[in-house]
Enzyme design. Structure first.
Site, PDB file in Angstrom:
ATOM      1  N   HIS A  39       0.741  -1.065  -0.004  1.00 25.19           N
ATOM      2  CA  HIS A  39       0.111  -0.057   0.075  1.00 25.19           C
ATOM      3  C   HIS A  39       0.979   1.261  -0.012  1.00 25.19           C
ATOM      4  CE1 HIS A  39      -2.646   3.072   1.696  1.00 25.19           C
ATOM      5  NE2 HIS A  39      -3.606   2.477   0.960  1.00 25.19           N
TER       6      HIS A  39
ATOM      7  N   GLU B 184      -4.230   1.972  -7.381  1.00 27.50           N
ATOM      8  CA  GLU B 184      -4.223   3.010  -6.452  1.00 27.50           C
ATOM      9  C   GLU B 184      -3.525   4.239  -6.699  1.00 27.50           C
ATOM     10  OE1 GLU B 184      -6.460   1.798  -2.853  1.00 27.50           O
ATOM     11  OE2 GLU B 184      -4.389   1.867  -2.009  1.00 27.50           O
TER      12      GLU B 184
HETATM   13  C1  PEP Z   1      -6.585   3.469   0.499  1.00 17.47           C
HETATM   14  O1  PEP Z   1      -6.011   3.842   1.446  1.00 17.47           O
HETATM   15  O2  PEP Z   1      -6.273   2.403  -0.131  1.00 17.47           O
HETATM   16  C2  PEP Z   1      -7.604   4.124   0.035  1.00 17.47           C
HETATM   17  C3  PEP Z   1      -8.137   3.853  -1.371  1.00 17.47           C
HETATM   18  O3  PEP Z   1      -8.225   5.068   0.810  1.00 17.47           O
HETATM   19  P1  PEP Z   1      -9.525   6.005   0.666  1.00 17.47           P
HETATM   20  O4  PEP Z   1     -10.574   5.149  -0.156  1.00 17.47           O
HETATM   21  O5  PEP Z   1      -9.831   6.528   1.836  1.00 17.47           O
HETATM   22  O6  PEP Z   1      -9.104   7.011  -0.452  1.00 17.47           O
END
Ligand code: PEP
Length: 257
Positions: free
Chosen positions: A101, A171
């Site tokens: 992450h 992400e």
């Molecule tokens: C994350 O930290 O993986 C994430 C997607 O956070 P958020 O949905 O709060 O942006």
């Protein structure tokens, strides 16, 4: 997303809630709503990456979800302090783990550590969710090759026979924890780059076995857009997975889409 695929809805609790008691209350309330849903849901239809110390207790009370970890170590059994290895996670009932992450990367995880984490996790049969994503975007499209290179390096120690237990979470770092998610179109473009990187590593037949999901400011308002137009097989959800009502709404939306 292909219609017959059950979407992967993965919540990331990060360092919430404050106590085990609160975590158990959350799961019981979530499962109550899950059972009462008007949508036809699978017996188990969500994944929650919870604080590691809660895993074994949460596993005991969760009926409708899979419980997993937010990180795992890539070192082997032995004399290292403060790390948890995949076999230990499995033995507490964890079925999956997130790896790399962006908040873990920020604390100094190296590419070599990442490659060992992914390889060991997959060898141990944990569903392994590797997070990738660019810090920022540039007009030349360099972010696409950054993501592709990251995937190739992170998977360099993995046998292609293990790819069926691998998930790539796209992400974009700029979209995490903020107010502006990627658009489904921006997501789709990177999903194609991810699939290209996987195919060049192991060939299309093995690459097809990998699920790709999106994370970054997913809400109950935008979740359906990523599933319908973003080319993904599911979602990784931070803040919106930390309250029962919003997480349950996203579960219903994604399974009903
Ligand atoms: C994350 O930290 O993986 C994430 C997607 O956070 P958020 O949905 O709060 O942006």
């Amino acid at each position: 997303m292909t219609a017959h695929i059950t979407p992967l809805i993965i919540g990331n609790w990060k360092t919430t809630p404050a106590t085990l008691k609160d975590a158990i209350t959350f799961i019981k309330n979530l499962d109550k709503k899950y059972t009462a849903s008007k949508i036809k849901l699978p017996k188990k239809g969500y994944y929650l990456a919870v604080p590691e110390v809660f895993i074994s207790e949460i596993v005991k009370c969760s009926v409708h979800g899979y419980i997993g970890a937010q990180n795992v170590s890539g070192i082997s059994l032995g004399q290292t302090t403060g790390e948890t290895i995949p076999s230990q996670l499995l033995s507490t009932g964890s079925t999956f783990t997130l790896i790399s992450h962006s908040e873990v990367r920020k604390r100094g995880e190296t590419g070599d550590e990442r490659a060992h984490k992914v390889a060991l996790s997959l060898q141990s049969k944990l569903l392994t969710i590797l997070c990738v994503g660019e810090q920022t975007r540039d007009k030349q499209g360099n972010y696409l090759s950054i993501v592709e290179e990251d995937i190739k390096q992170s998977l360099s120690l993995v046998s292609k026979n293990l790819f069926s237990n691998l998930v790539i979470a796209y992400e974009p770092v700029w979209a995490i924890g903020g107010t502006t998610p990627a658009t489904p179109h921006e997501c789709f473009e990177v999903v194609i780059a991810i699939r290209r990187a996987l195919s060049s590593l192991v060939g299309i037949d093995y690459a097809k076995k990998v699920k790709v999901i999106y994370g970054g400011t997913v809400t109950k308002e935008n979740a359906h857009l990523f599933i319908q137009e973003g080319g993904v097989d599911g979602l990784l959800i931070g803040r919106a997975s930390q309250t029962v009502s919003s997480f349950m709404e996203i579960i219903n939306i994604c399974h009903g889409t």
